[in-house]
Motif scaffolding. Sequence first.
Motif, short mmCIF file in Angstrom:
data_model
loop_
_atom_site.label_atom_id
_atom_site.label_comp_id
_atom_site.label_asym_id
_atom_site.label_seq_id
_atom_site.Cartn_x
_atom_site.Cartn_y
_atom_site.Cartn_z
N PHE A 89 -3.16 0.66 -14.54
CA PHE A 89 -2.62 0.85 -15.81
C PHE A 89 -3.37 1.71 -16.65
O PHE A 89 -4.45 2.16 -16.40
N GLN A 90 -3.01 2.14 -17.90
CA GLN A 90 -3.91 2.55 -18.82
C GLN A 90 -5.16 1.98 -19.20
O GLN A 90 -6.26 2.71 -19.37
N ASP A 91 -5.26 0.90 -19.23
CA ASP A 91 -6.64 -0.14 -19.50
C ASP A 91 -7.13 -0.31 -17.97
O ASP A 91 -6.48 -0.73 -16.87
N ALA A 92 -8.31 -0.03 -17.86
CA ALA A 92 -8.89 0.14 -16.26
C ALA A 92 -8.85 -1.48 -15.84
O ALA A 92 -8.77 -1.67 -14.69
N ALA A 93 -8.90 -2.52 -16.66
CA ALA A 93 -8.82 -3.91 -16.56
C ALA A 93 -9.75 -4.33 -15.24
O ALA A 93 -9.43 -4.97 -14.58
N LEU A 94 -11.01 -3.86 -15.23
CA LEU A 94 -12.00 -4.34 -14.43
C LEU A 94 -12.65 -5.65 -14.87
O LEU A 94 -12.86 -5.94 -15.80
N MET A 95 -13.13 -6.26 -13.86
CA MET A 95 -13.90 -7.75 -14.03
C MET A 95 -15.12 -7.30 -14.61
O MET A 95 -16.07 -6.76 -13.97
N PRO A 96 -15.35 -7.75 -15.91
CA PRO A 96 -16.79 -7.18 -16.48
C PRO A 96 -17.93 -7.89 -15.71
O PRO A 96 -19.12 -7.36 -15.96
N TRP A 97 -18.00 -8.84 -15.19
CA TRP A 97 -19.06 -9.63 -14.72
C TRP A 97 -19.13 -9.23 -13.06
O TRP A 97 -20.21 -9.54 -12.83
N LEU A 98 -18.39 -8.32 -12.74
CA LEU A 98 -18.46 -7.94 -11.30
C LEU A 98 -19.21 -6.54 -11.32
O LEU A 98 -18.84 -5.63 -12.25
N THR A 99 -19.92 -6.22 -10.60
CA THR A 99 -20.45 -4.59 -10.23
C THR A 99 -19.29 -3.74 -9.98
O THR A 99 -18.19 -4.42 -9.55
N THR A 100 -19.52 -2.62 -10.10
CA THR A 100 -18.35 -1.49 -9.61
C THR A 100 -17.87 -1.75 -8.32
O THR A 100 -16.65 -2.02 -8.01
N ILE A 101 -18.76 -1.72 -7.17
CA ILE A 101 -18.57 -2.00 -5.89
C ILE A 101 -17.47 -3.36 -5.67
O ILE A 101 -16.56 -3.49 -4.85
#
Length: 275
Positions: A89-101
Amino acid sequence: MSVSLHESKRRQSTEAAVRLDGVVKVFGTGANAVTALDGLDLTVAPGEFVCLLGASGCGKSTVLNLVAGLEKPTSGQLTRNTSRPAVMFQDAALMPWLTTIRNVELPLRLAGFSRAERREKATELLELVRLGGQGDKRPHELSGGMRQRVALARALAATQRRDDERRHALLLMDEPFAALDAITRDVLQNELLRVYRRLGSAVLFVTHDVREAVRLGGRIVLLSSRPGKVVREWFTGNESGSESSAESSSATDPAALTDEITARLREVISTHAAR
């Protein structure tokens, strides 16, 4: 993972990655009913990059939701010969408490991959989107463009299935670069093309931007204003497209093609405004 587009195309069968035949989608009932799509016919071939273009409210995102299985057609037929599609989506919507990997590993965990397999595949995908060495950072430590790269890596991870690896991969993208500045958008468009050409997944990409569509798509599909249906298609020369019964044309000059599509889009918008 390291499958070239040409290798992917050699393995293609004649079946579509996804096909919509006469699809109608109505929201609500009675006097409040809104017909978003009316008799939509659309086919995406395995390994094909299709850009879906149209005015606001024409049903582009509804098409993605139907293909993703988030909505069901009111009538008509939708056939998918893919693993479960991945959506960006337009918003990456990543889990902020998780690291990138760990964000990239999440869909692999849900798909049943072991911890070692998840780490190996996630590392490979981060390298693919040029984020090698960034796996320990959290989303707030990354730029907007970097977060979208992580979202792309996560979407690609979501196409991986232990029990469904022979099926075609399908990536659904809903204006993923619209919120980014022009320079970052340009860079990520290049990155998406590089990844696409390497992996050969089918892509259905929604955009309002004609230039973006001409740059990325092998085929551009224009929807009418609501209720949406296909009114025109163009083959850009970026890739071989599938045959279609809709009115279509081909061009290889990006500037001329951009002007042609823009003029036709304005006609569609004007017709809607005159109703």
